[in-house]
Write a protein that holds these residues in place. Structure first.
Motif, PDB file in Angstrom:
ATOM      1  N   SER A  62      11.291   2.506 -10.168  1.00  0.00           N
ATOM      2  CA  SER A  62      11.765   1.387  -9.349  1.00  0.00           C
ATOM      3  C   SER A  62      12.234   1.851  -7.976  1.00  0.00           C
ATOM      4  N   GLN A  63      12.918   2.974  -7.939  1.00  0.00           N
ATOM      5  CA  GLN A  63      13.401   3.504  -6.653  1.00  0.00           C
ATOM      6  C   GLN A  63      12.239   3.894  -5.753  1.00  0.00           C
ATOM      7  N   GLN A  64      11.229   4.539  -6.318  1.00  0.00           N
ATOM      8  CA  GLN A  64      10.066   4.942  -5.522  1.00  0.00           C
ATOM      9  C   GLN A  64       9.338   3.717  -4.963  1.00  0.00           C
ATOM     10  N   LEU A  65       9.227   2.681  -5.762  1.00  0.00           N
ATOM     11  CA  LEU A  65       8.531   1.480  -5.308  1.00  0.00           C
ATOM     12  C   LEU A  65       9.329   0.745  -4.236  1.00  0.00           C
ATOM     13  N   SER A  66      10.634   0.736  -4.378  1.00  0.00           N
ATOM     14  CA  SER A  66      11.479   0.102  -3.351  1.00  0.00           C
ATOM     15  C   SER A  66      11.337   0.830  -2.020  1.00  0.00           C
ATOM     16  N   LYS A  67      11.298   2.150  -2.076  1.00  0.00           N
ATOM     17  CA  LYS A  67      11.132   2.926  -0.840  1.00  0.00           C
ATOM     18  C   LYS A  67       9.752   2.680  -0.232  1.00  0.00           C
ATOM     19  N   LEU A  68       8.732   2.558  -1.108  1.00  0.00           N
ATOM     20  CA  LEU A  68       7.386   2.305  -0.600  1.00  0.00           C
ATOM     21  C   LEU A  68       7.298   0.927   0.055  1.00  0.00           C
ATOM     22  N   GLU A  69       7.978  -0.049  -0.498  1.00  0.00           N
ATOM     23  CA  GLU A  69       8.004  -1.381   0.121  1.00  0.00           C
ATOM     24  C   GLU A  69       8.666  -1.326   1.490  1.00  0.00           C
ATOM     25  N   ARG A  70       9.718  -0.542   1.613  1.00  0.00           N
ATOM     26  CA  ARG A  70      10.373  -0.405   2.931  1.00  0.00           C
ATOM     27  C   ARG A  70       9.452   0.315   3.910  1.00  0.00           C
ATOM     28  N   GLU A  71       8.735   1.332   3.432  1.00  0.00           N
ATOM     29  CA  GLU A  71       7.819   2.066   4.311  1.00  0.00           C
ATOM     30  C   GLU A  71       6.693   1.170   4.825  1.00  0.00           C
ATOM     31  N   THR A  72       6.182   0.315   3.939  1.00  0.00           N
ATOM     32  CA  THR A  72       5.026  -0.514   4.316  1.00  0.00           C
ATOM     33  C   THR A  72       5.427  -1.842   4.936  1.00  0.00           C
ATOM     34  N   GLY A  73       6.680  -2.250   4.717  1.00  0.00           N
ATOM     35  CA  GLY A  73       7.103  -3.562   5.205  1.00  0.00           C
ATOM     36  C   GLY A  73       6.445  -4.696   4.443  1.00  0.00           C
ATOM     37  N   GLN A  74       5.990  -4.425   3.218  1.00  0.00           N
ATOM     38  CA  GLN A  74       5.303  -5.421   2.405  1.00  0.00           C
ATOM     39  C   GLN A  74       5.936  -5.491   1.023  1.00  0.00           C
ATOM     40  N   GLN A  75       5.906  -6.692   0.420  1.00  0.00           N
ATOM     41  CA  GLN A  75       6.307  -6.817  -0.969  1.00  0.00           C
ATOM     42  C   GLN A  75       5.114  -6.423  -1.840  1.00  0.00           C
ATOM     43  N   LEU A  76       5.328  -5.426  -2.670  1.00  0.00           N
ATOM     44  CA  LEU A  76       4.234  -4.883  -3.473  1.00  0.00           C
ATOM     45  C   LEU A  76       4.266  -5.357  -4.920  1.00  0.00           C
ATOM     46  N   LEU A  77       5.455  -5.741  -5.399  1.00  0.00           N
ATOM     47  CA  LEU A  77       5.613  -6.212  -6.768  1.00  0.00           C
ATOM     48  C   LEU A  77       6.296  -7.571  -6.771  1.00  0.00           C
ATOM     49  N   ALA A  78       5.948  -8.393  -7.763  1.00  0.00           N
ATOM     50  CA  ALA A  78       6.608  -9.688  -7.949  1.00  0.00           C
ATOM     51  C   ALA A  78       6.935  -9.846  -9.423  1.00  0.00           C
ATOM     52  N   LYS A  79       8.001 -10.578  -9.720  1.00  0.00           N
ATOM     53  CA  LYS A  79       8.390 -10.790 -11.109  1.00  0.00           C
ATOM     54  C   LYS A  79       7.320 -11.617 -11.811  1.00  0.00           C
ATOM     55  N   ASN A  80       7.093 -11.266 -13.077  1.00  0.00           N
ATOM     56  CA  ASN A  80       6.113 -11.980 -13.894  1.00  0.00           C
ATOM     57  C   ASN A  80       6.678 -12.085 -15.306  1.00  0.00           C
ATOM     58  N   GLY A  81       7.419 -13.165 -15.571  1.00  0.00           N
ATOM     59  CA  GLY A  81       8.138 -13.267 -16.836  1.00  0.00           C
ATOM     60  C   GLY A  81       9.203 -12.194 -16.903  1.00  0.00           C
TER      61      GLY A  81
END
Length: 301
Positions: A33-52
């Motif tokens: 989760s931490q790696q993905l949050s950092k990647l979202e900040r790097e790209t300026g894009q939302q990469l994951l969305a909640k699904n259930g």
């Protein structure tokens, strides 16, 4: 963009969940989760969305994951080329193998790898082929030892390379007081009226047994099932049925059990190694295959 974060995103895409990615990468879900949050900040894009209760990749996440797959493949090729230029096996090699290969093949093979290639760090996981083949495709492991049967091939996806290691003969295991226990050889047709001890239903080896016996006009009476061959042999020793037991990794045969070869000796498992084509030049892959094949030849002899 950070390569480890791209690898993490790609793992989520492959496994379909954060927890699956964490297991495949051998890290915690929090680390993913931490790696993905950092990647979202790097790209300026939302990469994951909640699904259930889980998550799904957004359109941007899928797009970046596709790029990550190509980037990581290119990195694999670069690592292979560098290792090939160096000319000897180094670094970490992640291995997977089915249980009887782990028991019958790998103790000697890992000992030889350590002695002959001291800079190679092999790490082994016990995995059935339906787990290890996808793991190689995903890049979770580098090399898998898998099996198929002489009359039931294991599908191997495109992009993988395979090398034969050994042919593993099988015998019919039966109680010592069975009418055929003193024979030099038997045929499956001899056991049309017997009850069988088998692998669990739905598994690759169970399916093979059904295909083989039904192909000879036998509708087998499966009385008991067990995954481990030693458990099957323990059931056979008490007179509860008969079974087909491969020789690789078999271990000691219990008292009260007779092993009789199948005639002609065509009933066998093919054991081979598979790895990704983009890692084909890695000396560590070649070294592992060479050692495994050499150990396998001694087992067959």
């Amino acid at each position: 963009m950070n390569l480890d974060r791209l690898r993490t995103l790609y793992a989520v895409a492959r496994h379909g969940s954060v927890s699956g990615a964490a297991e495949g990468l051998h890290v915690t879900t929090s680390a993913v989760s931490q790696q993905l949050s950092k990647l979202e900040r790097e790209t300026g894009q939302q990469l994951l969305a909640k699904n259930g209760r889980g998550v799904r990749l957004t359109d941007a996440g899928r797009l970046l994951s596709d790029h990550a797959a190509r980037i990581l493949s290119q990195v694999e090729l670069a690592q292979s080329d560098l290792e090939a230029q160096r000319g000897h096996a180094v670094g970490e090699l992640l291995l997977g193998a089915f249980p009887t290969a782990v028991r019958g093949l790998f103790p000697a093979a890992l000992e030889r790898m350590r002695a002959e290639h001291p800079e190679l760090r092999a790490r082994l996981q016990e995995m059935e082929p339906d787990e290890s083949v996808p793991a190689v495709v995903r890049g979770d492991i580098d090399l898998a030892v898998v099996l198929d049967w002489y009359n039931k091939p294991l599908p191997v996806p495109d992009g993988l390379v395979k090398a034969a290691l050994l042919d593993d003969l099988v015998d019919v295991a039966m109680p010592a007081d069975h009418p055929f226990a003193d024979r030099c050889a038997v045929e499956p047709e001899d056991f049309v009226d017997d009850e069988w001890i088998s692998w669990p239903e739905g598994g690759f080896c169970y399916d093979w047994l059904m295909v083989t016996l039904r192909g000879k006009g036998i509708e087998p009476h499966i009385r008991h099932t067990a995954r481990e061959h030693q458990t099957q042999l323990a059931l056979i020793a008490t007179g509860l049925g008969i079974g087909v037991i491969p020789r690789l990794g078999r271990g000691p045969v219990p008292e009260g059990v007779r092993m009789v070869p199948v005639s002609p000796p065509s009933m066998r498992r093919h054991v081979y190694a598979i790895w990704r084509a983009d890692a084909d030049r890695r000396p560590s892959i070649r070294a592992a295959v060479e050692v495994l094949r050499s150990v396998g030849e001694k087992i067959v002899d």
